[in-house]
Structure formats: C-alpha cells, structure tokens
Design a protein around this motif. Structure first.
Motif, PDB file in Angstrom:
ATOM      1  N   GLY A  80       9.624   0.213 -10.354  1.00  0.00           N
ATOM      2  CA  GLY A  80       8.863  -0.690  -9.490  1.00  0.00           C
ATOM      3  C   GLY A  80       8.272  -0.040  -8.250  1.00  0.00           C
ATOM      4  N   PRO A  81       9.045   0.678  -7.423  1.00  0.00           N
ATOM      5  CA  PRO A  81       8.478   1.289  -6.223  1.00  0.00           C
ATOM      6  C   PRO A  81       7.360   2.294  -6.523  1.00  0.00           C
ATOM      7  N   ARG A  82       7.472   2.994  -7.662  1.00  0.00           N
ATOM      8  CA  ARG A  82       6.405   3.962  -8.006  1.00  0.00           C
ATOM      9  C   ARG A  82       5.099   3.234  -8.268  1.00  0.00           C
ATOM     10  N   LEU A  83       5.157   2.079  -8.961  1.00  0.00           N
ATOM     11  CA  LEU A  83       3.945   1.305  -9.193  1.00  0.00           C
ATOM     12  C   LEU A  83       3.410   0.705  -7.893  1.00  0.00           C
ATOM     13  N   LEU A  84       4.297   0.240  -7.035  1.00  0.00           N
ATOM     14  CA  LEU A  84       3.860  -0.282  -5.742  1.00  0.00           C
ATOM     15  C   LEU A  84       3.201   0.820  -4.908  1.00  0.00           C
ATOM     16  N   GLY A  85       3.735   2.013  -5.030  1.00  0.00           N
ATOM     17  CA  GLY A  85       3.099   3.139  -4.334  1.00  0.00           C
ATOM     18  C   GLY A  85       1.681   3.388  -4.842  1.00  0.00           C
ATOM     19  N   HIS A  86       1.487   3.232  -6.146  1.00  0.00           N
ATOM     20  CA  HIS A  86       0.132   3.375  -6.703  1.00  0.00           C
ATOM     21  C   HIS A  86      -0.782   2.285  -6.153  1.00  0.00           C
ATOM     22  N   GLY A  87      -0.245   1.061  -5.996  1.00  0.00           N
ATOM     23  CA  GLY A  87      -1.036  -0.015  -5.396  1.00  0.00           C
ATOM     24  C   GLY A  87      -1.415   0.307  -3.959  1.00  0.00           C
ATOM     25  N   THR A  88      -0.478   0.887  -3.216  1.00  0.00           N
ATOM     26  CA  THR A  88      -0.778   1.291  -1.837  1.00  0.00           C
ATOM     27  C   THR A  88      -1.874   2.348  -1.816  1.00  0.00           C
ATOM     28  N   ASP A  89      -1.817   3.279  -2.761  1.00  0.00           N
ATOM     29  CA  ASP A  89      -2.869   4.305  -2.851  1.00  0.00           C
ATOM     30  C   ASP A  89      -4.232   3.678  -3.122  1.00  0.00           C
ATOM     31  N   LEU A 358      -0.214   8.708   0.504  1.00  0.00           N
ATOM     32  CA  LEU A 358       0.524   7.716   1.278  1.00  0.00           C
ATOM     33  C   LEU A 358       1.395   6.861   0.376  1.00  0.00           C
ATOM     34  N   GLY A 359       0.902   6.529  -0.804  1.00  0.00           N
ATOM     35  CA  GLY A 359       1.688   5.721  -1.743  1.00  0.00           C
ATOM     36  C   GLY A 359       2.941   6.452  -2.197  1.00  0.00           C
ATOM     37  N   GLU A 360       2.823   7.788  -2.366  1.00  0.00           N
ATOM     38  CA  GLU A 360       3.997   8.557  -2.773  1.00  0.00           C
ATOM     39  C   GLU A 360       5.061   8.552  -1.674  1.00  0.00           C
ATOM     40  N   VAL A 361       4.599   8.678  -0.431  1.00  0.00           N
ATOM     41  CA  VAL A 361       5.563   8.636   0.683  1.00  0.00           C
ATOM     42  C   VAL A 361       6.186   7.248   0.789  1.00  0.00           C
ATOM     43  N   GLN A 362       5.355   6.232   0.627  1.00  0.00           N
ATOM     44  CA  GLN A 362       5.890   4.869   0.673  1.00  0.00           C
ATOM     45  C   GLN A 362       6.928   4.678  -0.422  1.00  0.00           C
ATOM     46  N   ALA A 363       6.599   5.108  -1.661  1.00  0.00           N
ATOM     47  CA  ALA A 363       7.557   4.979  -2.766  1.00  0.00           C
ATOM     48  C   ALA A 363       8.820   5.776  -2.470  1.00  0.00           C
TER      49      ALA A 363
END
Length: 666
Positions: A80-89, A358-363
């Motif tokens: 889940g967090p990896r996909l959310l990170g992609h959304g942030t990207d 940024l999404g990777e850092v967020q994840a």
C-alpha cells in the motif's frame, strides 16, 4: 471378624495424622497446612514458552492457514505505501510540470534551469518523470487510489478471517489445557492436596489458565503480524533505498538490547506476581470458609492484617512487574523518533539531489513507521508474554506433579455381590518415610460385622480407613477385600463398593433430592424416600417449605449441622455399599436423633461390613469388635464387655468419659 486373631504392630515414632478426607485440623501428613510461597528462582522462559507453543500441535492445519492469511494480509498492507508513494509522485510531477514551458523537452528544461543557475531545481527535475507543461494526470491518480483502496479492503478481510481462526485455535488449545488440568487433578494423590494450599491450587486451575488464554489471544496475532510486517517492510525499504534501510536497521540491535535488559529484570517480578496471587487466594478462601470461626474467636484484626500483608506483597510484585516492563514502550518510541529524524533528513537531501523521488521518500517514511510500530508492539507484548508464560509454568508444574500409582493394566474385579471381608496382612504405612507410623498391622473384618475403632486423637484411626479406601499407598503388606488385593483392583471398582460418611459433612449446591441421589444417580424416587425415612431425613424434610425440592447452597447454611449429617448418612445408605465407613458420623446430631440413627444404622449394617470411628464410646457398645489404637498400633481388641473386664486401655478411655472426675477440696 475373628476376635481371636491378634493384631501385631510396632509403635511408631510419631502419632498418626488423620489426613485425607476425614482429616481434622491439626492432623494429617507433614505440610498439610503449609501455604506455598512465591518461587525465588527466575522464570525458565525458553523451555516453558516452547512447551506452551507445543500445545498448539493439534491445531497445525488451522495454524498453517492462519500463517498463510497473515502473509497475504501483511503483504497487501506492505504494498500500500509504495502505491501511495506513486500517487504522490503523480501529484508532484503534475505540479512541477505546470511550472515548466510546454514547448520544450525534459532535457531542454533541465539545461535551461542549469543555464539560469538553478542547479538544485535542475537536479530535482532530472530525477523526475515529468512532462513540461503537463499538469496532474487525474486518471492515473484515480487508478492508483482505487488500487490502494482495494488493497486495504482485501488486507482487512484477510486479517478478520485470520483473527477468527486464531481465536478458534487459542480457545480450543485452552479448552484442552483446562481439560488436561481437570484430568490431572483426579490423578493426583491425596497427599498433594494435603501439602498444598487449596487457594493456590484453585488459582492455578482458574486464574493462571485464564491468563494463559488472554496472553495467547493478545500476543499470537500481534506477534505473527508484527514479525511478518518487519520482514515485508524491510524488503521494501531495501528495494527503495539500501542507504536509508541501513539507517533504519541501526535501531534493531538497540531495540533488542533495551528489550532484553528490561525483560530480564521483569521476569522475576511476573513469577512473584502470580505466586503471590495464588497465596492471596488461599488466604481469602481460608478466611471466608472459616468466617464464623474468625468471628467467634475475634480474630478479624489478625485476618485483616494477614490479608493486608499478602495484598501488599502482591501489590509490590505487580507494580514492579508492570513498571519495569512498561519502560519498554517509551524506550522504543524514543528510538523510533530518532530513526524517523535521521531518515527524514537524509531522504530530503536525496530528493533535492534527484537521487530519489518525493513519493519514494514518503513511502520510506511510512515504511519506517510501519517498521518501528511492530518493533514497538513486540516490545510492548513482552510483559504480556512473560506474564502468560509465568502462568503457563505454574500450570505445567501442576501437570508435572507425580501422579498416584496407576491402576493395574488388567485389574481384578469383585463379585457382583461382594461379601465385604476385609483383611489387613502385615500392613506398614507412614506419611514420612523417616517417621514410621503403622508397622506390621494385621486384622480381619468378617462380612456383615461391625468394627469400631477407638483411641485418642492422632492414634491413626482415620488413617486406617483411608488405607482401605486406597487414598494412600501402603509401604508394606497388603489389604484384601474378599481375598482380592485392593492394589490390584481399579480405584473405581474398589470405591464403588465402599460407602463413607465423614465427620466433616459436605453437600453440593442443589436440591435435597439431588444431594441424596448423588449416592446412586439411578435410584428411583421410592428408593430415595426409603433411604431418607430409614435415616430420619424424611422427618425434617417435611418441615421445609419445598420439601425434597428445597435448594441448599454448597455450604448448607440453610439447614442445621445435624440435618446436614443426616443427609450424608442417607446418601451413603442409598449407595448400598458392601462396606460402610462411618467416621464420627453422628458427631453433629443431638442425643435423641443419635439414638434413632443408631437404630437405623444397626438395621442397615446387618448385611454389610462396617467400620465405625468414634470418640463417644456409648455409640459403639453393640459393635462386634472394638479396636483400641494408640500411636498407630492396635493395643487391644474385643467386644465392649470383654474390654471392660480386662481393665486396660479401653477401660481407661471409657471411664474418662463416664466416670465423674475427682475434685480436691481445699
């Protein structure tokens, strides 16, 4: 019974303790009244924990399914967090893309930024999958968010099924453990209950098993999910950034060190906590059982002081255990916050340099929280786990207690209509091997005869009948019934042919009819009434509001002591045993009722061998044989008339009860 056959004994080194079901205060085997104190040694955590887990073996299939469901559930949560990170990207790329001119490519935009001296911004754009002039791709963002929603719904569903199965596994396991303890209780010898406080035994059977159940229920699910989460999150962190993963891993050895140091200090406290709980239960049970006696002797203050002391010991042990183990959670939060700060700083620098999105850092930050949270949960479960294993160890101690000698593999059986001939052949017995009690005792009780056993307190009278019931094992010799060694009979076979009425009456919660029928569950209403009439129970039952349907509590407080004793006599008569043992069975009835019961017992003893233990010698004048015991030996035997004519020990006992004492006048 042959009165001419002498009984040979050797005087023991100490008086007999009554012990067993007929025991009286002040007697019994050594340690009978001892209260087990808390163990001083540290909890043997490893072996006890392994043995507790071994209880789950019958549920292997269900446990395997729980593991599979946990893997799927944790896997979905980890993705889940990896996909959310992609959304942030996608959002961040859209914001940055709108800031760049639409008529250039990404490489041209980067070169223009460098030419303008915006090297940091250029590095950021170079590391992104950005399209100059294009805003947020809401279609792709919607797909990502729906995917995340589906993941989390699926993870929750699998987790719910896992929790349901795990609850089933735990409850079945505890059910079997409780059944094992119940079966063990029935296989323990009587000396175990004589030597251990009743409250402590009850605490092991109830409180400790309940604590094991709660500990398993609360820790197994979290333990499994936490371990899988740590593994899954660690794999994702290494995939995203090995450098940041290395920083996160620094907290693991620190966390393990802190947990080990604190847990080691709290182990003794948890063992003491549950041991003090058992001791306090024993004190409370004793105080409430003897509440009337406490009031009579005005010992309320002493009982309150004793309770206060034990309660304070429990408080100190519980406070110490919870306080020490409670230090784990704050320590883990502190280490987790330090780890979060380090990752945030390093991750921010890598985003600025274009090495990460940024999404990777967020994840990664989310994974950090997911990584430290299960570690914190594992640490916080240490107190529950230690408490549960401490209770399990106390339960295993009971399960490991030596059992009574098992019945013979192919036990003998008595005749359908036992005659009731009882013979002691050179019997030797002692509660303590170092202190002989009964030595080389021989006697015969012929069928249908009444044998009275008299003597001073502690002479061994109750011990003798307890040996007939096989409550204790002989040290030498043997006891036979109709020529069959009782050691070669099953205990059920032996005791089903013997009825016993104790001085200390015991009734169960229920109606009078149900208490009478306990002697013979198959008895008809007519048989119950006949036994009640023969023992004069029917006389007082009719004076009660509900008659035979009158409900009495476990202590029988709503009927008198004499009426309770009459009920126990009727219960034994209803069982119609071949051998009857009466241990001061009329001690609580009034003189008139005693005479009536004596007539009833005389009629009912006509076809059965009877052993009567009595202090009031007036009740055994018509006995076929009277045995006079002293220090575990039979010093005289004969009829009432014969013994009085010999002017020996029985003569002295008889005169001490019926002859007026000499009073010196000044």
């Amino acid at each position: 019974m042959s009165a001419s056959r002498p009984a040979t004994t050797t005087a023991p080194a100490r008086p007999a303790g009554p012990g067993g079901p007929g025991g009286r205060p002040g007697g019994g085997p050594p340690g009978m009244a001892a209260m087990a104190g808390p163990p001083q040694k540290a909890l043997n955590f490893g072996p006890s924990a392994k043995r507790l887990l071994a209880q789950l073996r019958p549920e292997r299939a269900a446990v395997a399914l729980v593991f599979v469901l946990a893997v799927v559930s944790v896997g979905l949560n980890v993705v889940g967090p990896r996909l959310l990170g992609h959304g942030t990207d996608l959002i961040f790329q859209g914001v940055i893309g709108r800031q760049l001119p639409a008529d250039v490519t990404k490489d041209q935009a980067v070169e223009n930024l460098r030419a303008d001296g915006q090297d940091t911004f250029a590095d950021l754009v170079a590391g992104m999958n950005v399209v100059p002039g294009q805003g947020i791709d809401f279609g792709a963002l919607q797909t990502v968010l729906l995917g995340v929603l589906a993941l989390y719904v699926g993870a929750s569903l699998f987790m719910w099924v896992q929790a349901y199965l795990l609850n089933t596994v735990v409850q079945r396991t505890v059910f079997r453990l409780r059944s094992d303890v119940e079966d063990k209780i029935h296989r323990l010898p009587l000396k175990y209950f004589d030597a251990n406080a009743r409250g402590d035994v009850l605490s092991r059977v109830t409180n400790d098993i309940d604590n094991v159940s709660q500990s398993l229920q609360q820790t197994m699910s979290q333990l499994l999910n936490s371990l899988l989460t740590v593994i899954g999150v660690l794999a994702m962190m290494v995939w995203i950034s090995p450098l940041l993963a290395l920083i996160a891993l620094v907290t693991i050895p620190l966390s393990m060190l802190v947990t080990a140091v604190i847990a080691k200090r709290s182990q003794k406290q948890f063992v003491a906590q549950w041991a003090h709980t058992g001791a306090l239960n024993g004190q409370i049970e004793e105080a409430y059982t003897g509440h009337a006696l406490v009031k009579v002797f005005g010992r309320q203050r002493e009982v309150e002081q004793s309770f206060g002391a034990k309660n304070d010991e429990l408080y100190q042990a519980s406070f110490g255990a919870q306080f020490v183990s409670g230090l784990i959670m704050p320590a883990m939060f502190f280490l987790g916050n330090l780890n979060y700060v380090a990752i945030a700083v390093v991750g921010g620098l890598r985003v600025a340099s274009g090495s990460m999105s940024l999404g990777e850092v967020q994840a990664f930050v989310q994974y950090t929280r997911q990584f430290t949270q299960p570690l914190t949960q594992l640490a916080s479960m240490a107190n529950l786990l230690q408490s549960g294993v401490a209770s399990a160890e106390r339960v295993f101690e009971l399960l490991d207690e030596p059992e009574q000698v098992p019945d013979a593999a192919t036990p003998q059986t008595l005749d359908d209509q036992p005659r009731g001939r009882v013979e002691f052949e050179h019997v030797s017995f002692s509660y303590d091997p170092e202190q002989p009690l009964i030595e080389d005792l021989s006697l015969v009780a012929e069928p249908g005869r009444t044998v009275a056993i008299v003597g001073p307190t502690g002479a061994g009278k109750t011990t003798l009948v307890n040996l007939i019931m096989r409550f204790y094992e002989l040290r030498g010799g043997r006891i036979t019934i109709d020529g069959r060694d009782i050691a070669e009979l099953s205990r059920d076979e032996l005791r089903s042919s013997i009825g016993m009425v104790l001085q200390d009456t015991w009734l169960f919660g229920g109606t009078i009819r149900e208490n009478l029928a306990y002697g013979d569950p198959t008895a008809s209403e007519e048989q119950i009434r006949a036994a009640a009439e023969a023992t004069y129970v029917d006389r007082f039952v009719h004076s009660l509001p509900d008659g035979y349907d009158t409900v009495i509590d476990e202590e029988g407080d709503n009927i008198s002591a004499g009426e309770k004793q009459l009920l126990t006599i009727a219960r034994a008569f209803l069982a119609d045993p071949a051998i009857l043992i009466l241990d001061e069975a009329t001690s609580s009835v009034d003189t008139r009722t005693e005479v009536l019961v004596q007539h009833a017992m005389a009629a009912l003893r006509s076809d059965r061998t009877s052993f009567v233990i009595a202090h009031r010698l007036s009740t055994i004048r018509d006995a076929d044989l009277i045995l006079v015991m002293r220090d575990g030996a039979i010093v005289e035997q004969g009829t009432h008339t014969e013994l009085l004519e010999r002017r020996g020990a029985y003569f002295d006992l008889y005169n001490s009860q019926f002859a007026a004492p000499d009073v010196e006048e000044e």
